[in-house]
Design a protein around this motif. Structure first.
Motif, PDB file in Angstrom:
ATOM      1  N   VAL A  11       0.847  -1.209   0.164  1.00  8.15           N
ATOM      2  CA  VAL A  11       0.036  -0.089   0.127  1.00  8.15           C
ATOM      3  C   VAL A  11       0.935   1.124  -0.106  1.00  8.15           C
ATOM      4  O   VAL A  11       0.711   2.283  -0.716  1.00  8.15           O
ATOM      5  N   GLU A  12       1.791   1.321   0.880  1.00 11.31           N
ATOM      6  CA  GLU A  12       2.856   2.326   1.084  1.00 11.31           C
ATOM      7  C   GLU A  12       3.593   2.807  -0.303  1.00 11.31           C
ATOM      8  O   GLU A  12       3.857   3.734  -0.839  1.00 11.31           O
ATOM      9  N   ARG A  13       3.914   1.378  -0.903  1.00 13.74           N
ATOM     10  CA  ARG A  13       4.627   1.559  -2.239  1.00 13.74           C
ATOM     11  C   ARG A  13       3.782   2.071  -3.213  1.00 13.74           C
ATOM     12  O   ARG A  13       4.142   2.870  -4.195  1.00 13.74           O
ATOM     13  N   ASP A  14       2.520   1.645  -3.409  1.00 14.08           N
ATOM     14  CA  ASP A  14       1.653   1.600  -4.526  1.00 14.08           C
ATOM     15  C   ASP A  14       1.033   3.160  -4.473  1.00 14.08           C
ATOM     16  O   ASP A  14       0.635   3.866  -5.679  1.00 14.08           O
ATOM     17  N   PHE A  15       0.546   3.420  -3.187  1.00 11.78           N
ATOM     18  CA  PHE A  15      -0.050   4.749  -3.268  1.00 11.78           C
ATOM     19  C   PHE A  15       0.636   6.031  -2.715  1.00 11.78           C
ATOM     20  O   PHE A  15       1.685   5.785  -2.019  1.00 11.78           O
ATOM     21  N   PRO A  16       0.233   7.223  -3.211  1.00 10.27           N
ATOM     22  CA  PRO A  16       1.020   8.478  -2.509  1.00 10.27           C
ATOM     23  C   PRO A  16       0.814   8.575  -1.029  1.00 10.27           C
ATOM     24  O   PRO A  16      -0.067   7.867  -0.495  1.00 10.27           O
ATOM     25  N   GLN A  17       2.044   9.029  -0.568  1.00  8.79           N
ATOM     26  CA  GLN A  17       1.970   9.169   0.942  1.00  8.79           C
ATOM     27  C   GLN A  17       0.820   9.713   1.443  1.00  8.79           C
ATOM     28  O   GLN A  17       0.229   9.216   2.573  1.00  8.79           O
ATOM     29  N   ASP A  18       0.076  10.754   0.995  1.00  8.91           N
ATOM     30  CA  ASP A  18      -1.055  11.278   1.442  1.00  8.91           C
ATOM     31  C   ASP A  18      -2.256  10.545   1.365  1.00  8.91           C
ATOM     32  O   ASP A  18      -3.310  10.750   1.774  1.00  8.91           O
ATOM     33  N   GLU A  19      -2.135   9.605   0.576  1.00  4.96           N
ATOM     34  CA  GLU A  19      -3.420   8.636   0.378  1.00  4.96           C
ATOM     35  C   GLU A  19      -3.069   7.344   0.948  1.00  4.96           C
ATOM     36  O   GLU A  19      -4.183   6.534   1.356  1.00  4.96           O
ATOM     37  N   SER A  20      -1.732   6.803   1.429  1.00  5.46           N
ATOM     38  CA  SER A  20      -1.721   5.149   1.673  1.00  5.46           C
ATOM     39  C   SER A  20      -2.251   4.890   3.018  1.00  5.46           C
ATOM     40  O   SER A  20      -2.824   3.881   3.155  1.00  5.46           O
ATOM     41  N   ALA A  21      -2.499   5.849   3.985  1.00  5.44           N
ATOM     42  CA  ALA A  21      -2.957   5.574   5.327  1.00  5.44           C
ATOM     43  C   ALA A  21      -4.769   5.129   5.098  1.00  5.44           C
ATOM     44  O   ALA A  21      -5.356   4.563   5.582  1.00  5.44           O
ATOM     45  N   THR A  22      -5.273   6.166   4.163  1.00  8.94           N
ATOM     46  CA  THR A  22      -6.438   6.216   3.950  1.00  8.94           C
ATOM     47  C   THR A  22      -6.843   4.895   3.264  1.00  8.94           C
ATOM     48  O   THR A  22      -7.657   3.962   3.600  1.00  8.94           O
ATOM     49  N   VAL A  23      -5.930   4.667   2.239  1.00 10.59           N
ATOM     50  CA  VAL A  23      -6.153   3.326   1.503  1.00 10.59           C
ATOM     51  C   VAL A  23      -6.068   2.096   2.339  1.00 10.59           C
ATOM     52  O   VAL A  23      -6.929   1.277   2.277  1.00 10.59           O
ATOM     53  N   ALA A  24      -5.231   2.174   3.069  1.00  8.93           N
ATOM     54  CA  ALA A  24      -4.971   0.901   4.257  1.00  8.93           C
ATOM     55  C   ALA A  24      -6.107   0.687   5.192  1.00  8.93           C
ATOM     56  O   ALA A  24      -6.663  -0.433   5.165  1.00  8.93           O
ATOM     57  N   GLN A  25      -6.573   1.821   5.612  1.00  9.39           N
ATOM     58  CA  GLN A  25      -8.015   1.753   6.439  1.00  9.39           C
ATOM     59  C   GLN A  25      -9.162   1.221   5.698  1.00  9.39           C
ATOM     60  O   GLN A  25      -9.780   0.274   6.208  1.00  9.39           O
ATOM     61  N   LEU A  26      -9.380   1.796   4.515  1.00  8.45           N
ATOM     62  CA  LEU A  26     -10.418   1.034   3.617  1.00  8.45           C
ATOM     63  C   LEU A  26     -10.085  -0.212   3.033  1.00  8.45           C
ATOM     64  O   LEU A  26     -11.136  -0.819   3.147  1.00  8.45           O
ATOM     65  N   LEU A  27      -9.097  -0.592   2.945  1.00  6.87           N
ATOM     66  CA  LEU A  27      -8.576  -2.162   2.673  1.00  6.87           C
ATOM     67  C   LEU A  27      -9.023  -2.965   3.893  1.00  6.87           C
ATOM     68  O   LEU A  27      -9.573  -3.914   3.676  1.00  6.87           O
ATOM     69  N   GLU A  28      -8.521  -2.406   4.952  1.00  6.94           N
ATOM     70  CA  GLU A  28      -9.067  -3.442   6.299  1.00  6.94           C
ATOM     71  C   GLU A  28     -10.465  -3.616   6.280  1.00  6.94           C
ATOM     72  O   GLU A  28     -10.961  -4.516   6.730  1.00  6.94           O
ATOM     73  N   GLU A  29     -11.035  -2.287   6.224  1.00  9.44           N
ATOM     74  CA  GLU A  29     -12.725  -2.674   6.514  1.00  9.44           C
ATOM     75  C   GLU A  29     -13.280  -3.507   5.263  1.00  9.44           C
ATOM     76  O   GLU A  29     -14.085  -3.810   5.504  1.00  9.44           O
ATOM     77  N   LEU A  30     -12.871  -3.273   4.215  1.00 10.96           N
ATOM     78  CA  LEU A  30     -13.367  -4.050   3.143  1.00 10.96           C
ATOM     79  C   LEU A  30     -13.111  -5.640   3.050  1.00 10.96           C
ATOM     80  O   LEU A  30     -13.934  -6.343   2.971  1.00 10.96           O
ATOM     81  N   VAL A  31     -12.048  -5.743   3.553  1.00 11.74           N
ATOM     82  CA  VAL A  31     -11.625  -7.383   3.805  1.00 11.74           C
ATOM     83  C   VAL A  31     -12.425  -7.832   4.847  1.00 11.74           C
ATOM     84  O   VAL A  31     -12.778  -8.824   4.829  1.00 11.74           O
ATOM     85  N   LYS A  32     -12.484  -7.002   5.916  1.00 14.35           N
ATOM     86  CA  LYS A  32     -13.196  -7.582   7.109  1.00 14.35           C
ATOM     87  C   LYS A  32     -14.659  -7.756   6.636  1.00 14.35           C
ATOM     88  O   LYS A  32     -15.372  -8.850   6.869  1.00 14.35           O
ATOM     89  N   SER A  33     -15.368  -6.896   5.751  1.00 15.11           N
ATOM     90  CA  SER A  33     -16.680  -7.106   5.290  1.00 15.11           C
ATOM     91  C   SER A  33     -16.711  -8.093   4.638  1.00 15.11           C
ATOM     92  O   SER A  33     -18.071  -8.754   4.442  1.00 15.11           O
ATOM     93  N   VAL A  34     -15.923  -8.547   3.683  1.00 13.26           N
ATOM     94  CA  VAL A  34     -15.997  -9.373   2.776  1.00 13.26           C
ATOM     95  C   VAL A  34     -15.836 -10.762   3.259  1.00 13.26           C
ATOM     96  O   VAL A  34     -16.254 -11.905   2.695  1.00 13.26           O
ATOM     97  N   THR A  35     -14.742 -10.954   4.072  1.00 15.72           N
ATOM     98  CA  THR A  35     -14.177 -12.283   4.373  1.00 15.72           C
ATOM     99  C   THR A  35     -14.833 -12.875   5.715  1.00 15.72           C
ATOM    100  O   THR A  35     -14.961 -14.162   5.809  1.00 15.72           O
ATOM    101  N   HIS A  36     -15.816 -12.100   6.181  1.00 14.28           N
ATOM    102  CA  HIS A  36     -16.499 -12.466   7.505  1.00 14.28           C
ATOM    103  C   HIS A  36     -15.644 -13.245   8.665  1.00 14.28           C
ATOM    104  O   HIS A  36     -16.014 -14.306   9.054  1.00 14.28           O
TER     105      HIS A  36
END
Length: 96
Positions: A11-36
């Motif tokens: 995430v930190e490599r692929d996304f700009p520094q100012d977006e990476s924390a938000t992307v990581a948080q969204l990714l965590e929430e998405l994975v949690k909701s999808v994988t149960h």
């Protein structure tokens, strides 16, 4: 779900520094909701989102949409649906 170190690095490599924390948080929430809570699927889904998105916010949103509609579709478009998916994740993200 907490993202693994190698997913977080990507995430930190692929996304700009100012977006990476938000992307990581969204990714965590998405994975949690999808994988149960299916532990085996968590990193695979997170990896699929990142592979598909390629550091692009619009593609990240598309990957999230795939995952929410049917996570198996996401695995197909990210090329993690077939045998050998574990090796592809190791190759793309490195070892733990």
């Amino acid at each position: 779900m907490t993202l693994s170190a190698r997913i977080t690095r990507r995430v930190e490599r692929d996304f700009p520094q100012d977006e990476s924390a938000t992307v990581a948080q969204l990714l965590e929430e998405l994975v949690k909701s999808v994988t149960h809570g299916w532990l085996i699927a968590e990193e695979r889904i997170a990896a699929a989102v990142l592979l598909y998105s390629q550091g692009d916010a619009d593609r990240f949103a598309q990957a999230a949409d795939y995952a929410q509609r049917d996570w198996r579709d996401l695995l197909v478009v990210a090329e993690l649906a077939n045998e050998g998916w574990q090796q592809r994740i190791d190759d793309e993200f490195g070892m733990f």
